[in-house]
Each structure stands twice: as structure tokens, then as C-alpha cells.
Design a protein around this motif. Structure first.
Motif, mmCIF file in Angstrom:
data_model
loop_
_atom_site.group_PDB
_atom_site.id
_atom_site.type_symbol
_atom_site.label_atom_id
_atom_site.label_comp_id
_atom_site.label_asym_id
_atom_site.label_seq_id
_atom_site.Cartn_x
_atom_site.Cartn_y
_atom_site.Cartn_z
ATOM 1 N N CYS A 139 3.878 -0.399 -5.585
ATOM 2 C CA CYS A 139 2.841 0.629 -5.390
ATOM 3 C C CYS A 139 3.426 1.895 -4.772
ATOM 4 N N SER A 140 4.357 1.744 -3.854
ATOM 5 C CA SER A 140 5.003 2.906 -3.237
ATOM 6 C C SER A 140 5.800 3.707 -4.260
ATOM 7 N N ILE A 141 6.517 3.018 -5.115
ATOM 8 C CA ILE A 141 7.303 3.706 -6.140
ATOM 9 C C ILE A 141 6.385 4.451 -7.100
ATOM 10 N N GLY A 142 5.323 3.788 -7.542
ATOM 11 C CA GLY A 142 4.386 4.436 -8.459
ATOM 12 C C GLY A 142 3.710 5.648 -7.847
ATOM 13 N N GLY B 17 2.866 1.762 1.817
ATOM 14 C CA GLY B 17 3.878 1.532 2.849
ATOM 15 C C GLY B 17 3.432 0.498 3.870
ATOM 16 N N LEU B 18 2.159 0.580 4.247
ATOM 17 C CA LEU B 18 1.621 -0.404 5.182
ATOM 18 C C LEU B 18 1.603 -1.803 4.562
ATOM 19 N N LEU B 19 1.297 -1.896 3.273
ATOM 20 C CA LEU B 19 1.325 -3.182 2.581
ATOM 21 C C LEU B 19 2.738 -3.757 2.582
ATOM 22 N N THR B 20 3.726 -2.912 2.408
ATOM 23 C CA THR B 20 5.116 -3.372 2.442
ATOM 24 C C THR B 20 5.490 -3.895 3.826
ATOM 25 N N VAL B 21 5.096 -3.169 4.861
ATOM 26 C CA VAL B 21 5.410 -3.596 6.232
ATOM 27 C C VAL B 21 4.718 -4.914 6.565
ATOM 28 N N ILE B 22 3.458 -5.036 6.192
ATOM 29 C CA ILE B 22 2.728 -6.281 6.455
ATOM 30 C C ILE B 22 3.374 -7.452 5.711
#
Length: 71
Positions: free
Chosen positions: A58-61, A31-36
Motif C-alpha cells: 500500500c505504501s508503494i502504491g 506506514g502505520l500498517l507496516t509498523v503494526i
């Protein structure tokens, strides 16, 4: 003393808690990777969209792993 029938400790409370904690940390990191990625995309970096896409994948997996862990 460890049970010799289950050397990996799959049925113990400690391994269950460690698995749950690891999956939740992975979900938080994704989630943090998505926000960044989204922030960098808004700032104009073209690679930000790819980072956000990797975070979503990665979040979905990880979410699927959490959902199907005890099925």
C-alpha cells in the motif's frame, strides 16, 4: 457557481488540496500498517508479516500515486 466545462473540479485549488491530503493520509495509514505488522511479527504472531507486507504494498502504491499525480 460551478464551471460547466469542468464539473468534477479537476483544476480547482480545493480539489488539488483534497487530493493531496487524501494521498498523504493514505501514505500515513499504510506506514502505520507496516509498523503494526512489524511489531506483531516481532511479538511472535505469524500474521504480522502478512500485515507488514500489505502495508509495504500500500505504501508503494500510494507513493507512486503521489509521484505521478501531476505528470
Amino acid at each position: 457557481m460551478a464551471d460547466l466545462d469542468d464539473p468534477l473540479g479537476r483544476d480547482s485549488a480545493v480539489s488539488d488540496a483534497a487530493t493531496r491530503a487524501g494521498l498523504l493520509l493514505a501514505l500515513g495509514g499504510a506506514g502505520l500498517l507496516t509498523v503494526i505488522g512489524l511489531i506483531t511479527a516481532v511479538l511472535g504472531y505469524s500474521a504480522g508479516l502478512w500485515v507488514a507486507l500489505a502495508g509495504v504494498v500500500c505504501s508503494i502504491g500510494t507513493a507512486l500515486a503521489i509521484r505521478n499525480r501531476r505528470s
